[in-house]
Write an enzyme that holds these catalytic residues in place. Structure first.
Site, PDB file in Angstrom:
ATOM      1  N   SER A 162      41.757  34.728  34.380  1.00 31.70           N
ATOM      2  CA  SER A 162      41.481  36.108  33.960  1.00 31.70           C
ATOM      3  C   SER A 162      42.637  36.687  33.147  1.00 31.70           C
ATOM      4  CB  SER A 162      41.247  36.992  35.185  1.00 31.70           C
ATOM      5  OG  SER A 162      40.210  36.463  35.976  1.00 31.70           O
TER       6      SER A 162
HETATM    7  N1  SAM Z   1      41.003  33.831  40.036  1.00 31.48           N
HETATM    8  C1  SAM Z   1      40.981  32.867  38.982  1.00 31.48           C
HETATM    9  C2  SAM Z   1      42.321  32.646  38.348  1.00 31.48           C
HETATM   10  O1  SAM Z   1      43.289  33.318  38.714  1.00 31.48           O
HETATM   11  O2  SAM Z   1      42.401  31.754  37.488  1.00 31.48           O
HETATM   12  C3  SAM Z   1      39.957  33.154  37.922  1.00 31.48           C
HETATM   13  C4  SAM Z   1      38.625  32.849  38.413  1.00 31.48           C
HETATM   14  S1  SAM Z   1      37.390  32.442  37.232  1.00 31.48           S
HETATM   15  C5  SAM Z   1      37.200  33.935  36.355  1.00 31.48           C
HETATM   16  C6  SAM Z   1      36.014  32.396  38.383  1.00 31.48           C
HETATM   17  C7  SAM Z   1      36.016  31.183  39.282  1.00 31.48           C
HETATM   18  O3  SAM Z   1      35.018  31.385  40.293  1.00 31.48           O
HETATM   19  C8  SAM Z   1      35.634  29.893  38.559  1.00 31.48           C
HETATM   20  O4  SAM Z   1      36.629  28.934  38.737  1.00 31.48           O
HETATM   21  C9  SAM Z   1      34.330  29.488  39.243  1.00 31.48           C
HETATM   22  O5  SAM Z   1      34.154  28.083  39.345  1.00 31.48           O
HETATM   23  C10 SAM Z   1      34.476  30.129  40.607  1.00 31.48           C
HETATM   24  N2  SAM Z   1      33.233  30.330  41.351  1.00 31.48           N
HETATM   25  C11 SAM Z   1      32.011  30.695  40.894  1.00 31.48           C
HETATM   26  N3  SAM Z   1      31.139  30.761  41.919  1.00 31.48           N
HETATM   27  C12 SAM Z   1      31.831  30.440  43.049  1.00 31.48           C
HETATM   28  C13 SAM Z   1      31.486  30.347  44.435  1.00 31.48           C
HETATM   29  N4  SAM Z   1      30.259  30.586  44.895  1.00 31.48           N
HETATM   30  N5  SAM Z   1      32.454  29.990  45.308  1.00 31.48           N
HETATM   31  C14 SAM Z   1      33.719  29.722  44.887  1.00 31.48           C
HETATM   32  N6  SAM Z   1      34.100  29.793  43.593  1.00 31.48           N
HETATM   33  C15 SAM Z   1      33.169  30.165  42.694  1.00 31.48           C
END
Ligand code: SAM
Length: 214
Positions: free
Chosen positions: A61
């Protein structure tokens, strides 16, 4: 490259002018090496004012989004925090500086493995990583004082509301697949209060209580 200088500039130019005030959040973001989590292909622009690709169609992000979500959690240092969407591991590392313990869940194993390896290298032993569907939470470790969801959801996953402690705070981007708004929920003895904050765009939360995979 002088990463400390880039981090200081990121805080001065991107966070403070947009209203981030919590000195603990600003200090943590001056310290955490975002370039390590952003990955080698992003080294040159790791501290730019934008989200960046981290592989698997996912993103780290934008620094401001990490800052505002962290500030909304009102961390004092004693909390047990659950993060859904480990991604690069950067947000988790910032939380790890500001809370007692962080539990973070990522559905894509290659990402959770990479983040866990970075935490080991950095000696961040208060951050615990799990691979799986975070929409069901981490029941064995509940309740959590704070919950942060860093992927876009159509609604707040019910298990996460249940796993939030009384007086706890949850922050989540809610809305459609393509545009959302940050929502802060506070759980009280009598129910929940909600406050909407800035518009935002996150990748979708995919799972039992999120979106279906397309
Ligand atoms: N917090 C992260 C960082 O600091 O890099 C950014 C997160 S990214 C915007 C969103 C993440 O959520 C992705 O890696 C995606 O694979 C994960 N995601 C989506 N659905 C999910 C779920 N049900 N459980 C766990 N992770 C999930």
């Amino acid at each position: 490259m002088e990463y400390q200088k880039l981090r200081d500039r990121m805080v001065e130019n991107q966070l403070i002018p947009r209203g981030i005030k919590d000195p603990r959040v600003l200090d943590a973001m001056r310290r955490v090496p975002r370039h390590i989590f952003a990955g080698g292909h992003n080294l040159a622009n790791a501290y730019d004012d934008m989200a960046l690709p981290i592989g698997e169609g996912q993103t780290i992000s934008q620094p401001y989004m990490v800052a505002i979500m962290t500030e909304l959690l009102e961390l004092k240092g004693t909390e047990k925090v659950l993060e859904i969407g480990t991604g690069s591991g950067y947000q988790g590392a910032v939380l790890g500086e500001l809370a007692k313990d962080v539990y973070t869940i990522e559905r894509i194993a290659s990402l959770s493995d990479r983040a866990a390896a970075e935490y080991r290298t950095l000696g961040s032993d208060n951050i615990h990583v799990r691979t799986g569907d975070g929409t069901v939470g981490w029941p064995e470790e509940a309740p959590f004082d704070r919950i942060i969801i860093t992927a876009a959801s159509p609604q707040i996953p019910e298990p996460l509301m249940e796993q939030l402690a009384v007086n706890g705070i949850l922050v989540i981007p809610v809305g459609s697949r393509y545009s959302q708004q940050l929502l802060k929920i506070t759980k009280t003895a009598n129910g929940f209060t909600e406050q909407y904050h800035t518009p935002c765009v996150f990748v979708p939360l995919i799972g039992k209580y999120g979106w279906e995979e397309e």
